[in-house]
Design an enzyme around this catalytic site. Structure first.
Site, short mmCIF file in Angstrom:
data_model
loop_
_atom_site.label_atom_id
_atom_site.label_comp_id
_atom_site.label_asym_id
_atom_site.label_seq_id
_atom_site.Cartn_x
_atom_site.Cartn_y
_atom_site.Cartn_z
N SER A 142 3.84 -10.93 1.98
CA SER A 142 4.35 -10.21 0.83
C SER A 142 3.25 -9.83 -0.15
O SER A 142 3.45 -8.96 -1.00
CB SER A 142 5.38 -11.07 0.09
OG SER A 142 6.45 -11.42 0.91
N HIS A 163 5.91 -5.22 6.54
CA HIS A 163 6.64 -6.01 5.55
C HIS A 163 8.11 -5.61 5.51
O HIS A 163 8.46 -4.55 5.02
CB HIS A 163 6.00 -5.82 4.16
CG HIS A 163 6.59 -6.70 3.11
ND1 HIS A 163 6.69 -6.33 1.80
CD2 HIS A 163 7.14 -7.95 3.20
CE1 HIS A 163 7.26 -7.30 1.10
NE2 HIS A 163 7.54 -8.30 1.94
N GLU A 175 7.67 -1.72 4.76
CA GLU A 175 6.36 -1.24 4.31
C GLU A 175 5.36 -1.40 5.46
O GLU A 175 5.19 -2.51 5.98
CB GLU A 175 5.87 -2.02 3.09
CG GLU A 175 6.68 -1.75 1.84
CD GLU A 175 6.24 -2.59 0.66
OE1 GLU A 175 6.26 -2.09 -0.47
OE2 GLU A 175 5.89 -3.78 0.88
N ASN A 213 6.37 -5.03 -4.29
CA ASN A 213 5.98 -6.18 -5.09
C ASN A 213 5.00 -5.83 -6.20
O ASN A 213 4.94 -6.53 -7.22
CB ASN A 213 5.40 -7.29 -4.20
CG ASN A 213 6.49 -8.06 -3.49
OD1 ASN A 213 7.59 -8.23 -4.00
ND2 ASN A 213 6.21 -8.53 -2.28
#
Length: 325
Positions: A142, A163, A175, A213
């Site tokens: 992450s 991801h 991702e 994130n």
């Protein structure tokens, strides 16, 4: 490895590995069981690798339960077809406790272990010795820099980030992280792979936090700071973001779902204070008793008064207080 058509993905094998680090057992969650179910249900041969047969048995049971929930909705009018779907999908999933013994015949390795660079480097360095030359390595990290993980191997051109988001069966986004060394062939193969899974891939450079994130973590930390100052209750903060911004979960509900431990790992993965101005002057500090409270801390922040005093302390502190514990 670059398939000419989606049908060629049928021979793909994926496995996810967990490790004991350091002295603590981390295993794939139920959501990752769902990921394996999604992969197997789309025609892939999947190998799940974990530490013990007991963990693997529990994971396999979780996968079956996930598949039956899907089948119940998908084949509501034809239960027999639903049962056949479940059995066929399960037949595409095998298990192993020895990563090295299965990686040699694997086309794609997707790693989802603890967010610790040393642990990931040791895993990939070992697998690199046994994997075929064409095998693509991907990390589901992450926050850690993909380049730093890839540098532990001799296949930087066949290494990228992949991801996924929880819950995997419902969340369409993936991702795909391309490092400066990732080849175009590898990148395109992973883009095609995610599409075959029924996902919507987005591309991002190997930048801290990637896309989601990079935007989400500052938002979550600012929510903690807002609550810490006493500006609003955590319940009202959650309600405001759901009704005012249209978010399905408020920041504290989301922290509970993601897990405070996972959020802390993400924070530790990159130096957010030096990257983003929103973190200037603050530091997130946690104390975790993994042996006694690991299950509690993953569902903690919205029950702050009950959980934090005994299992986890999260403090947002001014930099001038740094060093005072």
């Amino acid at each position: 490895w670059a398939p000419a058509s989606p049908s060629e993905y049928i021979s793909v094998k994926l496995f996810l590995k967990t490790v004991q680090w350091p002295g603590k057992s981390f295993r794939i969650t139920g959501d990752w069981n769902s990921y394996l179910a999604v992969a197997a249900a789309t025609g892939h041969t999947v190998v799940l690798v974990d530490q013990t047969e007991d963990i693997l048995a529990k994971s396999k049971k979780g996968i079956e339960e996930s598949l039956r929930r899907v089948a119940k909705k998908k084949f509501a009018e034809n239960p027999k077809a639903g049962d056949e779907f479940v059995e066929k999908t399960l037949s595409s999933i095998s298990t192993s406790t020895d990563a090295a013994s299965v990686v040699h015949s694997t086309d794609l390795v997707v790693e989802a272990i603890v967010e610790n660079l040393k642990a990931k480097n040791e895993l990939f360095k070992r697998l690199d010795k046994f994997a075929s030359e064409h095998t693509i390595f991907a990390s589901n990290t992450s926050s850690l820099q993909i380049t730093n993980i890839a540098n532990a191997t001799t296949r930087q051109d066949r290494f990228a980030g992949l991801h996924f988001f929880n819950p995997v069966p419902l969340m369409k986004l993936v991702e795909v992280i391309k490092t400066p060394m990732t080849s175009q062939k590898t990148y395109e193969s992973l883009i095609d792979f995610t599409k075959v899974l029924g996902k919507h891939p987005v591309s991002c450079k190997d930048t801290p936090g990637f896309i989601v994130n990079r935007l989400l973590i500052p938002y979550l930390m600012e929510a903690i700071r807002l609550y810490e100052r006493g500006d609003a209750s955590k319940e009202d903060i959650d309600t405001a973001m759901k009704l005012g911004a249209g978010y399905p979960l408020g920041p504290f509900e989301l922290l509970d779902y993601v897990g405070l431990d996972t959020t802390k790992f993400i924070m530790d993965g990159r130096n957010w204070n030096s990257l983003l101005s929103v973190f200037n002057g603050i530091e997130v500090v946690s104390t975790v008793n993994y042996n006694a409270y690991l299950k509690q801390i993953t569902r903690g922040l919205s029950r702050l008064s009950k959980v934090l005093p005994t299992s986890l302390k999260i403090q947002v502190k001014r930099w001038q207080e740094k060093g005072k514990t």
